[in-house]
Design a protein around this motif. Structure first.
Motif, short mmCIF file in Angstrom:
data_model
loop_
_atom_site.label_atom_id
_atom_site.label_comp_id
_atom_site.label_asym_id
_atom_site.label_seq_id
_atom_site.Cartn_x
_atom_site.Cartn_y
_atom_site.Cartn_z
N GLN A 302 -13.90 3.15 8.28
CA GLN A 302 -12.55 2.94 7.76
C GLN A 302 -12.28 3.84 6.56
OE1 GLN A 302 -10.18 1.25 8.98
NE2 GLN A 302 -10.96 -0.41 10.23
N LEU A 303 -13.26 4.04 5.71
CA LEU A 303 -13.09 4.93 4.57
C LEU A 303 -12.99 6.38 5.01
CD1 LEU A 303 -15.52 3.19 2.08
CD2 LEU A 303 -13.05 3.45 1.76
N ASP A 304 -13.78 6.76 5.99
CA ASP A 304 -13.73 8.11 6.52
C ASP A 304 -12.35 8.41 7.11
OD1 ASP A 304 -15.29 10.63 7.33
OD2 ASP A 304 -14.51 9.95 9.25
N ARG A 305 -11.79 7.46 7.83
CA ARG A 305 -10.45 7.63 8.40
C ARG A 305 -9.41 7.88 7.31
NH1 ARG A 305 -8.43 2.86 11.77
NH2 ARG A 305 -6.62 4.25 11.88
N ARG A 306 -9.66 7.31 6.14
CA ARG A 306 -8.72 7.47 5.03
C ARG A 306 -9.05 8.67 4.16
NH1 ARG A 306 -8.89 2.34 6.64
NH2 ARG A 306 -7.05 0.97 6.36
N GLY A 307 -10.07 9.45 4.57
CA GLY A 307 -10.36 10.70 3.89
C GLY A 307 -11.38 10.62 2.78
N GLU A 354 -8.95 6.53 -8.32
CA GLU A 354 -7.90 5.53 -8.13
C GLU A 354 -7.49 5.44 -6.66
OE1 GLU A 354 -7.10 3.44 -10.28
OE2 GLU A 354 -7.76 4.36 -12.16
N ALA A 355 -7.43 6.58 -5.99
CA ALA A 355 -7.09 6.57 -4.57
C ALA A 355 -8.14 5.82 -3.76
CB ALA A 355 -6.95 8.00 -4.05
N PHE A 356 -9.40 5.99 -4.13
CA PHE A 356 -10.47 5.28 -3.42
C PHE A 356 -10.35 3.78 -3.64
CE2 PHE A 356 -14.52 3.09 -3.76
CZ PHE A 356 -14.97 3.22 -2.46
N LEU A 357 -10.14 3.36 -4.87
CA LEU A 357 -10.03 1.92 -5.16
C LEU A 357 -8.87 1.30 -4.37
CD1 LEU A 357 -10.69 2.03 -9.01
CD2 LEU A 357 -12.23 1.12 -7.26
N ASN A 358 -7.78 2.02 -4.28
CA ASN A 358 -6.64 1.53 -3.51
C ASN A 358 -6.98 1.42 -2.03
OD1 ASN A 358 -4.94 1.28 -5.76
ND2 ASN A 358 -4.18 3.38 -5.56
N ALA A 359 -7.69 2.42 -1.51
CA ALA A 359 -8.08 2.40 -0.10
C ALA A 359 -9.02 1.25 0.20
CB ALA A 359 -8.72 3.74 0.28
N LEU A 360 -9.97 1.01 -0.70
CA LEU A 360 -10.93 -0.08 -0.48
C LEU A 360 -10.22 -1.43 -0.50
CD1 LEU A 360 -13.88 -0.91 -0.08
CD2 LEU A 360 -14.13 -0.96 -2.58
#
Length: 369
Positions: A302-307, A354-360
């Motif tokens: 799921q994280l890989d799909r979001r880059g 911040e982008a990672f925290l939002n994605a998680l």
């Protein structure tokens, strides 16, 4: 792609790429050859060796080049085994070492060597007292990593070294420390293993520091003082050393930048329901956490799909279905929880964190809906 997997490998620095490219094109001579191209390759090789020796305050004879950090670990352990005074002997290591050390220990057990595996505490730190208490009359080797490659915990190397008898070979796997932590926190050991691609150099080359007389491990033409024979990878070695010099020159600057990002990352993770930080802040580059109610593979997908590129633990265990031996040694509950290792680098930014925290958050909230 936002890259948070520097503990697995770092992108090569521009200096390393330029150095390697130039030598691949023009420095292709065999350093053992007597003609001009061979002498030029030899000069480049020995210049790189001198640079490493000066970085660590050693003589050039104390610096060997290897094909990897794994090979350096193997050389240290198997050479110490050959040099032992009593047979079959005894070695000490920790239950959370890299497989390069653990597999060697297991191989030596089959040869009759007694091996003591010291367990860490819940924060992934071994007690120096436990290491020293395990020393026996026939102990020939103690091997302890500087920075754990999975959770980032730092080990008390100085206290261990101070308490060891001079007869005991002290080896440090510094693969996650070299270029990132001060040399005086790990480079005082009898032997030290490093890997070029962990500090923005190329893969397939490593550095081995030794203050001990060693027995040959790879036999052949006698290169690298006869300890590790085989034609040297001159372009890779020189590129690696350029990367190390650069990493040392900007180590404090990088540590401050990465530490700032990591602090925000850890703060943000602690605020997300269902995410638990595995250990207190240790190495500034590595953050490890457990995510409730999701499998590792699903989370990483799921994280890989979001880059986002990160790992669930050691790169050497990627794709393995087995539980982490590091987390198991620490007593971490791994049932229905996904391990997540984030390791930041000099090129990362606060916006990426911040982008990672939002994605998680999005992934976890989607899982619950």
């Amino acid at each position: 792609m936002i890259y948070f997997d520097h503990a697995a490998t770092c992108p090569m620095s521009e200096k390393a790429i330029d150095t390697m490219t130039a030598l691949l094109k023009e420095g292709y001579g065999n350093p053992s050859s007597q003609h001009r191209l061979g002498r030029e390759a030899k000069n480049a090789l020995e210049g790189a060796r001198l640079d490493v020796a000066e970085l660590f305050g050693l003589s050039m004879k104390n610096v060997l080049f290897t094909g990897s950090g794994t090979e350096a670990d193997n050389i240290a352990i198997m050479s110490a085994y050959k040099n032992r005074k009593q047979s079959p002997g005894h070695m000490i290591t920790t239950a959370m070492e890299h497989e390069a050390v653990l597999k060697c220990a297991e191989a030596l057990e089959k040869e009759g060597v007694a091996v003591t595996f010291i367990a860490p505490d819940k924060n992934g730190v071994v007690r120096a007292e436990d290491i020293l208490a395990a020393v026996r009359e026939d102990t020939f080797l103690v091997s302890v990593m500087a920075v754990n490659n999975e959770v980032g915990s730092l080990q008390p190397l100085d206290k261990i070294k101070e308490g060891l008898p001079e007869s005991v070979h002290f080896h440090v796997d510094a693969v996650q420390a070299a270029g990132h932590r001060p040399a005086d926190t790990y480079a005082f050991a009898d032997t030290v293993a490093m890997s070029g691609h962990k500090f923005y150099g190329p893969k397939g080359v490593g550095i081995f520091l030794t203050r001990k007389e060693l027995e040959p491990v790879i036999y052949g033409g006698g290169q690298e003082r006869g300890i590790r024979s085989g034609t040297e990878n001159v372009p890779g070695i020189c590129a690696m050393v350029e990367a190390l010099k650069e990493a040392e020159a900007r180590r404090e600057e990088d540590a401050e930048h990465i530490g700032h990002l990591t602090s925000r990352l850890r703060e943000g993770l602690a605020e997300i329901d269902g995410v638990t930080l595995t250990v207190p802040a240790a190495d500034g580059r590595i953050t490890h956490a457990m995510v409730e109610g999701i499998s590792r593979d699903v989370l990483l997908y799921q994280l890989d799909r979001r880059g986002f590129a990160l790992s669930g633990g050691s790169a050497c265990q990627a794709g393995a279905a087995t539980k982490s031996h590091v987390l198991e040694a620490m007593g971490v509950d791994q049932r229905n929880r996904a391990p997540m290792r984030l390791s930041l680098g000099r090129e990362n930014t606060m916006d990426e964190v911040e982008a990672f925290l939002n994605a998680l958050r999005e992934i976890i909230e989607g899982k619950r809906s």
